[in-house]
Structure formats: C-alpha cells, structure tokens
Scaffold this active site. Structure first.
Site, mmCIF file in Angstrom:
data_model
loop_
_atom_site.group_PDB
_atom_site.id
_atom_site.type_symbol
_atom_site.label_atom_id
_atom_site.label_comp_id
_atom_site.label_asym_id
_atom_site.label_seq_id
_atom_site.Cartn_x
_atom_site.Cartn_y
_atom_site.Cartn_z
ATOM 1 N N HIS A 161 -5.107 -9.561 -1.469
ATOM 2 C CA HIS A 161 -5.008 -10.139 -0.129
ATOM 3 C C HIS A 161 -6.035 -11.251 0.031
ATOM 4 O O HIS A 161 -7.057 -11.276 -0.637
ATOM 5 C CB HIS A 161 -5.291 -9.071 0.936
ATOM 6 C CG HIS A 161 -4.392 -7.879 0.846
ATOM 7 N ND1 HIS A 161 -4.598 -6.870 -0.062
ATOM 8 C CD2 HIS A 161 -3.279 -7.551 1.534
ATOM 9 C CE1 HIS A 161 -3.643 -5.956 0.083
ATOM 10 N NE2 HIS A 161 -2.828 -6.347 1.031
ATOM 11 N N ASN A 213 1.764 1.785 11.778
ATOM 12 C CA ASN A 213 0.985 2.142 12.970
ATOM 13 C C ASN A 213 1.455 1.280 14.141
ATOM 14 O O ASN A 213 2.068 0.235 13.938
ATOM 15 C CB ASN A 213 -0.505 1.861 12.717
ATOM 16 C CG ASN A 213 -0.755 0.425 12.269
ATOM 17 O OD1 ASN A 213 -0.536 0.084 11.116
ATOM 18 N ND2 ASN A 213 -1.166 -0.411 13.192
ATOM 19 N N HIS A 216 -4.122 0.665 -3.386
ATOM 20 C CA HIS A 216 -3.379 -0.257 -4.238
ATOM 21 C C HIS A 216 -3.738 -0.004 -5.697
ATOM 22 O O HIS A 216 -4.880 -0.209 -6.097
ATOM 23 C CB HIS A 216 -3.745 -1.717 -3.913
ATOM 24 C CG HIS A 216 -3.121 -2.226 -2.662
ATOM 25 N ND1 HIS A 216 -2.024 -3.031 -2.659
ATOM 26 C CD2 HIS A 216 -3.447 -2.040 -1.376
ATOM 27 C CE1 HIS A 216 -1.694 -3.323 -1.416
ATOM 28 N NE2 HIS A 216 -2.545 -2.737 -0.611
ATOM 29 N N TYR A 260 -8.032 -11.528 2.483
ATOM 30 C CA TYR A 260 -9.302 -10.980 2.991
ATOM 31 C C TYR A 260 -10.201 -10.440 1.890
ATOM 32 O O TYR A 260 -11.374 -10.174 2.106
ATOM 33 C CB TYR A 260 -9.059 -9.913 4.071
ATOM 34 C CG TYR A 260 -8.315 -8.676 3.610
ATOM 35 C CD1 TYR A 260 -8.921 -7.729 2.781
ATOM 36 C CD2 TYR A 260 -7.006 -8.447 4.010
ATOM 37 C CE1 TYR A 260 -8.235 -6.596 2.357
ATOM 38 C CE2 TYR A 260 -6.312 -7.317 3.599
ATOM 39 C CZ TYR A 260 -6.929 -6.405 2.773
ATOM 40 O OH TYR A 260 -6.240 -5.294 2.348
ATOM 41 N N GLU A 261 -9.649 -10.263 0.694
ATOM 42 C CA GLU A 261 -10.482 -9.791 -0.415
ATOM 43 C C GLU A 261 -11.334 -10.923 -0.985
ATOM 44 O O GLU A 261 -12.170 -10.696 -1.855
ATOM 45 C CB GLU A 261 -9.597 -9.181 -1.517
ATOM 46 C CG GLU A 261 -8.952 -7.867 -1.110
ATOM 47 C CD GLU A 261 -7.963 -7.352 -2.144
ATOM 48 O OE1 GLU A 261 -8.404 -6.777 -3.138
ATOM 49 O OE2 GLU A 261 -6.740 -7.542 -1.953
ATOM 50 N N HIS A 305 -7.270 2.857 8.658
ATOM 51 C CA HIS A 305 -6.545 2.538 7.425
ATOM 52 C C HIS A 305 -5.848 3.779 6.860
ATOM 53 O O HIS A 305 -4.765 3.682 6.288
ATOM 54 C CB HIS A 305 -7.493 1.916 6.397
ATOM 55 C CG HIS A 305 -6.806 1.460 5.143
ATOM 56 N ND1 HIS A 305 -5.732 0.590 5.162
ATOM 57 C CD2 HIS A 305 -7.011 1.753 3.836
ATOM 58 C CE1 HIS A 305 -5.318 0.376 3.916
ATOM 59 N NE2 HIS A 305 -6.081 1.071 3.101
ATOM 60 N N ALA A 349 2.909 -2.962 4.442
ATOM 61 C CA ALA A 349 2.636 -2.110 5.603
ATOM 62 C C ALA A 349 2.386 -3.067 6.757
ATOM 63 O O ALA A 349 1.744 -4.096 6.568
ATOM 64 C CB ALA A 349 1.389 -1.278 5.351
ATOM 65 N N MET A 355 -1.327 -8.522 6.988
ATOM 66 C CA MET A 355 -2.326 -9.407 6.370
ATOM 67 C C MET A 355 -1.876 -9.852 4.984
ATOM 68 O O MET A 355 -2.701 -10.168 4.130
ATOM 69 C CB MET A 355 -3.668 -8.668 6.253
ATOM 70 C CG MET A 355 -4.176 -8.081 7.550
ATOM 71 S SD MET A 355 -5.603 -7.030 7.258
ATOM 72 C CE MET A 355 -5.820 -6.266 8.872
ATOM 73 N N SER A 356 -0.583 -9.824 4.733
ATOM 74 C CA SER A 356 -0.121 -10.161 3.375
ATOM 75 C C SER A 356 1.210 -10.902 3.424
ATOM 76 O O SER A 356 1.583 -11.459 4.461
ATOM 77 C CB SER A 356 0.051 -8.863 2.566
ATOM 78 O OG SER A 356 1.126 -8.096 3.071
ATOM 79 N N SER A 377 0.823 -1.222 0.000
ATOM 80 C CA SER A 377 0.000 0.000 0.000
ATOM 81 C C SER A 377 0.851 1.264 0.000
ATOM 82 O O SER A 377 1.759 1.391 0.820
ATOM 83 C CB SER A 377 -0.867 0.068 1.258
ATOM 84 O OG SER A 377 -1.331 -1.179 1.663
#
Ligand code: HPA
Length: 302
Positions: free
Chosen positions: A106, A258, A84, A108-109, A270, A136, A234-235, A53
């Site tokens: 990802h 973060n 993205h 989650y998509e 986000h 990230a 998450m990736s 990202s």
C-alpha cells in the site's frame, strides 16, 4: 542560432535522453523480474488476481501452483501490513492460467506509486489480459453491512497522487489513458450473473481511495458520501489505473469489512477488518471461480 533556441534544443535533448534512460531502466528491471519468474514457472498466465487482506481461501483453490515468496523476486515490493502474506502464485483456477498476488503493498507503507504498481507492469509484460482486484473496504453506503461483497463500478482517487506521474513509457500505454470504463462493464455484468448463480448477494458501487494509514474521520466519510462514494479503502486505485494504462481489463470486488467511520457510534479496528474478510473468503472464492469459468473461453483455458 540564438542562445535561446540553443538552450531549447539542449533542454529537448536532455528530456529525450532522460526519457530513454527511464524507459531503459524500466525495461531492464522488468526483464530481470520476468526472467526470475520464468525460471520458476513456465505457465503463461492470462488472468491476474490481487488478493486483499485475509482472502487466503482463493489462493488455496489455485491448482498446480508454483509459489514464489516476494523476497525471491527482484524489485517486487514486500508486504508489511498485518494480514497480508507475501507470495506470488502461478497456476490454474477453473482451468484458466492465473497469477495471484497473495498480499499487496500500500501507499501508506511508504512505497512509491511506481513500486506499488510494478507487479501490474509485470502482469502486463507476462501477457495478462484481465485483472481481478479484491480488497477490504469500509461501507459508506448506509445500506451496506460488514460481510457484504460489492462490485466496484467506478472510483474516486483521493490518494493525492497518480501512478502515471512522470515520463510515459509509450510501449506500456498512452500518456493520457481513458478511464471511462476503468472497470470493465461486461465484467460487472458477468459478476452479477455469477452472484445470482452462486447465491452470493452482490452490491455495486463507487470506491473512494484515501492514502491512509489513519482511517477516515466521520467528516471525510460524509464528504465521500456526498461525492457519490459507496466504499472506502486505501488500495486498488493505483493498480487499476496502471492496468488501464496497459489495456488490461479490470474486475474489482470489495468485501465490506466495517461500517465506515461515523456510520455507527463506534471506533474502527483493523482486527474487525481481518475477521470480516476471513468470513467472506468463501463467497469471494466462489465468485472468482464462477467468474473465471465464464471468461475461460476468452482467457485461454489451459
Ligand atoms: N477505511 C479505509 N480503508 C479501509 C476501511 C475503512 O473503513 N476498511 C477496510 N479498509
């Protein structure tokens, strides 16, 4: 022949036919994708780069590049996450022929692990020998601050699945690939040296992957810290597993976007992730350029 052995033979035959079928399907899909890419770009990339990202700055540094929108590449998964872009760049960076994914998908998509890692299969088929993955990540390690860059030196897969589940294509790699050096140790050292030379402070740590898309709870972060994780995201883990399966050497860099949940008494957003990434884009670019300069002799200068 007893009914039992007959049934066993039948099962064996079905398994062989299915595996061959899956292998053929894979081969057909990858051949179609490779053909579509080679119609647009003739360069043979040696290094693959995945941009997380907000790291568009790296993409802008690629020279003589051909950009192919993902929707124009057969079977290529399309990006839906905010921040993205979705295009493949083929060109040179520091004289090294590279293929760059500007945007990734990802788990989650809703994509399957196979879909998420299909681009890595294509990289491997193109002859890519090294992968630079960026992302990230939330900072679990209490010494990390947003904006820090951290080399990933190992990972913990808590996504609940693995991209190699299913029949194995032996042409791509072994059934049980070793993951001891999933993150190439020479590359870690090289990145550290580049960090020193470029004046970019680098952390080094273990990345833990959750499926998302909800961020972790403070309890999950405390658990992750107890397990030895420094970074959370998450990736990356699916791609790194598949790269290792294919014998592609991996260097991975997280941008701490973060504080992980519960580290500070504040919620996660986000937008904060995207802002931190934009801020780190310049040092990430310097790091990747310096790294490519160092590995250029091995990576076939163009
Ligand atoms: N958790 C999971 N994924 C992330 C985070 C986080 O805190 N920050 C950026 N990606």
């Amino acid at each position: 022949m007893t009914v039992f052995t007959h049934a066993q033979d039948l099962i064996k035959t079905i398994r062989e036919v299915t595996e061959e079928g899956i292998g053929m399907l894979n081969a057909e899909k990858t051949a179609e994708t490779l053909a579509a890419i080679s119609r647009r770009a003739t360069l043979r990339p040696r290094v693959g780069i995945i941009l997380g990202s907000g790291l568009g700055g790296v993409a802008e540094a690629v020279e003589n590049s051909v950009a192919i929108p993902y929707e124009e590449i057969p079977y290529w998964p399309r990006t839906t996450a905010i921040g993205h872009a979705g295009r493949l760049l083929i060109g040179t960076l520091e004289g090294v022929p590279v293929v760059v994914m500007q945007g990734r998908v990802h788990f989650y998509e809703g994509y399957t692990m196979e879909e998420i890692t299909f681009p890595i299969r294509i990289f491997g088929e193109m002859g890519v020998e090294s992968l630079i993955a960026t992302n990230a990540a939330g900072g679990i390690n209490l010494a990390y601050s947003p904006g820090d860059l951290a080399i990933i030196n190992d990972h913990i897969n808590l996504m609940g699945t693995n991209p190699l589940i299913g029949s194995n294509n032996n042409k791509w790699g072994p059934r049980f690939p070793d993951m001891t050096y999933a993150y190439d140790q020479d590359y870690v050292q090289t990145l550290l040296r580049v960090g020193e030379e470029e004046g970019v402070r680098l952390r080094q740590g273990v990345y833990i992957a959750f499926s998302g898309p909800s961020y972790e709870t403070p309890a999950e972060i405390r658990m992750s810290r107890a397990l030895g994780a420094d970074l959370v995201g998450m990736s990356t883990v699916p791609e790194v597993i598949v790269a290792n399966h294919m014998g592609i050497k991996v260097a991975a860099i997280s941008c701490v976007s973060n504080y992980a949940a519960g580290v500070k008494a504040q919620k996660l957003h986000h937008q904060e992730v995207l802002d931190a990434m934009a801020g780190a884009s310049e040092s990430m670019t310097a790091l990747i350029r310096g790294f490519l300069r160092k590995i250029a002799p091995d990576a076939g200068r163009y």
